[in-house]
Design a protein around this motif. Structure first.
Motif, short mmCIF file in Angstrom:
data_model
loop_
_atom_site.label_atom_id
_atom_site.label_comp_id
_atom_site.label_asym_id
_atom_site.label_seq_id
_atom_site.Cartn_x
_atom_site.Cartn_y
_atom_site.Cartn_z
N HIS A 37 0.84 -1.03 -0.09
CA HIS A 37 0.01 0.23 -0.08
C HIS A 37 0.95 1.20 0.00
CE1 HIS A 37 -3.28 -2.80 0.72
NE2 HIS A 37 -2.51 -3.15 1.75
N LYS A 38 1.02 1.79 -0.98
CA LYS A 38 2.25 2.66 -1.41
C LYS A 38 1.72 4.16 -1.49
CE LYS A 38 5.22 -0.69 -3.58
NZ LYS A 38 6.29 -0.73 -2.51
N ARG A 39 0.34 4.32 -2.04
CA ARG A 39 -0.24 5.69 -2.31
C ARG A 39 -0.81 6.33 -0.72
NH1 ARG A 39 -2.07 6.55 -7.26
NH2 ARG A 39 -1.74 8.89 -6.60
N PRO A 40 -0.77 7.81 -0.70
CA PRO A 40 -1.23 8.03 0.65
C PRO A 40 -2.71 7.95 0.82
CG PRO A 40 0.19 9.99 -0.44
CD PRO A 40 0.03 8.61 -1.45
N THR A 56 0.67 12.32 7.05
CA THR A 56 1.68 13.20 6.45
C THR A 56 2.89 13.34 7.34
OG1 THR A 56 0.02 13.83 5.03
CG2 THR A 56 2.19 15.10 4.87
N ILE A 57 2.66 13.89 8.48
CA ILE A 57 3.70 14.26 9.41
C ILE A 57 4.54 12.82 9.82
CG2 ILE A 57 4.24 14.98 11.87
CD1 ILE A 57 1.67 16.72 11.57
N GLN A 58 3.63 11.69 10.22
CA GLN A 58 4.53 10.63 10.47
C GLN A 58 5.16 10.05 9.27
OE1 GLN A 58 2.15 7.86 13.19
NE2 GLN A 58 2.01 9.78 14.80
N LEU A 59 4.80 10.15 8.04
CA LEU A 59 5.18 9.77 6.57
C LEU A 59 6.48 10.56 6.71
CD1 LEU A 59 2.51 9.16 4.50
CD2 LEU A 59 4.15 7.30 5.33
N LYS A 60 6.39 11.75 7.01
CA LYS A 60 7.73 12.59 6.90
C LYS A 60 8.77 12.27 7.81
CE LYS A 60 10.09 16.32 5.56
NZ LYS A 60 11.62 15.88 5.19
N GLU A 61 8.49 11.85 8.93
CA GLU A 61 9.31 11.49 9.83
C GLU A 61 9.96 10.23 9.73
OE1 GLU A 61 7.21 11.72 13.52
OE2 GLU A 61 7.24 13.89 13.71
N LEU A 62 9.34 9.27 9.12
CA LEU A 62 9.79 7.90 8.67
C LEU A 62 10.64 8.15 7.58
CD1 LEU A 62 6.56 5.59 8.82
CD2 LEU A 62 8.43 5.75 10.46
N LEU A 67 13.82 5.28 6.84
CA LEU A 67 13.06 4.02 6.64
C LEU A 67 12.04 3.87 5.47
CD1 LEU A 67 12.07 4.02 10.57
CD2 LEU A 67 13.67 2.93 9.66
N ILE A 68 11.71 4.79 5.06
CA ILE A 68 11.03 4.85 3.63
C ILE A 68 11.44 5.81 2.73
CG2 ILE A 68 8.72 3.98 4.94
CD1 ILE A 68 7.53 6.96 4.66
N SER A 69 11.15 5.71 1.54
CA SER A 69 11.57 6.69 0.50
C SER A 69 10.24 7.50 -0.22
CB SER A 69 12.55 6.20 -0.44
OG SER A 69 11.93 5.20 -1.04
N LYS A 70 10.36 8.45 -0.65
CA LYS A 70 9.16 8.93 -1.42
C LYS A 70 9.42 9.33 -2.68
CE LYS A 70 6.04 12.96 -0.91
NZ LYS A 70 6.04 14.17 0.13
N MET A 71 8.45 8.82 -3.69
CA MET A 71 8.63 9.04 -5.03
C MET A 71 7.59 9.96 -5.58
SD MET A 71 10.63 8.35 -7.61
CE MET A 71 10.61 7.89 -9.46
N ILE A 72 7.93 10.96 -6.17
CA ILE A 72 7.13 11.98 -6.59
C ILE A 72 7.18 11.76 -8.15
CG2 ILE A 72 6.13 14.29 -6.87
CD1 ILE A 72 7.69 14.76 -4.12
N TYR A 73 5.98 11.37 -8.80
CA TYR A 73 6.09 11.30 -10.29
C TYR A 73 5.64 12.61 -11.09
CZ TYR A 73 6.22 6.05 -9.31
OH TYR A 73 6.80 5.04 -8.99
N TYR A 82 5.17 5.63 -1.80
CA TYR A 82 6.16 5.19 -0.54
C TYR A 82 6.70 4.07 -0.92
CZ TYR A 82 4.87 9.94 1.46
OH TYR A 82 4.39 11.18 1.74
N SER A 83 7.86 3.90 -0.50
CA SER A 83 8.37 2.42 -0.49
C SER A 83 9.40 2.30 0.77
CB SER A 83 8.95 1.96 -1.70
OG SER A 83 10.06 2.97 -1.92
N LEU A 84 9.58 0.95 1.33
CA LEU A 84 10.43 1.00 2.22
C LEU A 84 12.11 0.86 1.66
CD1 LEU A 84 9.05 -2.13 4.38
CD2 LEU A 84 9.03 0.42 5.19
N THR A 85 12.87 1.46 2.37
CA THR A 85 14.23 1.47 1.99
C THR A 85 15.00 0.14 2.82
OG1 THR A 85 14.99 2.40 4.28
CG2 THR A 85 14.42 4.00 2.37
N ASP A 86 15.80 -0.10 2.23
CA ASP A 86 16.56 -1.41 2.69
C ASP A 86 16.66 -1.48 4.22
OD1 ASP A 86 16.78 -2.47 0.15
OD2 ASP A 86 18.92 -2.08 0.08
N PHE A 87 17.08 -0.26 4.89
CA PHE A 87 17.19 -0.11 6.25
C PHE A 87 15.61 -0.23 6.85
CE2 PHE A 87 17.77 3.34 9.60
CZ PHE A 87 18.20 2.51 10.54
N GLY A 88 14.50 0.27 6.25
CA GLY A 88 13.20 0.26 6.84
C GLY A 88 12.93 -1.29 6.87
#
Length: 121
Positions: A37-40, A56-62, A67-73, A82-88
């Motif tokens: 589930h990747k879309r806001p 939105t605030i908690q996604l920004k903190e992550l 822990l996550i990366s944000k891709m804006i198309y 949003y997707s998990l990083t390897d660290f996440g």
């Protein structure tokens, strides 16, 4: 602007993980992003009790904790995923273990939480 009332304490692993995962919805967000589930809007549907602002605030903190990366198309309207990083991804087994413990002790925990709520009213 938010000003911390208690000084930041990063002396042990529990302090560090608390700082990174503190927030009512962060573990769920990580779990749901891991499930695809990747879309806001998808995350909002999975956690309807949370306001869009808080998510939105908690996604920004992550994202700030890598822990996550944000891709804006570059489309109109803008598309964000949003997707998990390897660290996440390293946190998923920890979250699964915590969830499993909660499932294993579900009845007892629910009873204790409700008992405590009843005693406050």
């Amino acid at each position: 602007m938010y000003e911390r009332k208690i000084p930041l304490n990063l002396n042990c692993g529990l302090d560090l993980i608390g700082e990174v995962l503190y927030g009512k919805w962060k573990m769920r967000l990580l779990w749901f992003i891991n499930q695809g589930h990747k879309r806001p809007s998808e995350l909002q549907r999975k956690i309807p009790d949370a306001s869009r602002r808080v998510l939105t605030i908690q996604l920004k903190e992550l994202e700030d904790h890598e822990l996550i990366s944000k891709m804006i198309y570059p489309v109109v309207p803008p598309k964000v995923e949003y997707s998990l990083t390897d660290f996440g991804k390293t946190l998923i087994p920890v979250i699964a273990a915590i969830g499993g413990w909660g499932d294993e002790h579900e009845e007892r925990l629910r009873s204790l939480i409700l008992k405590r709520l009843d005693s406050k009213s």
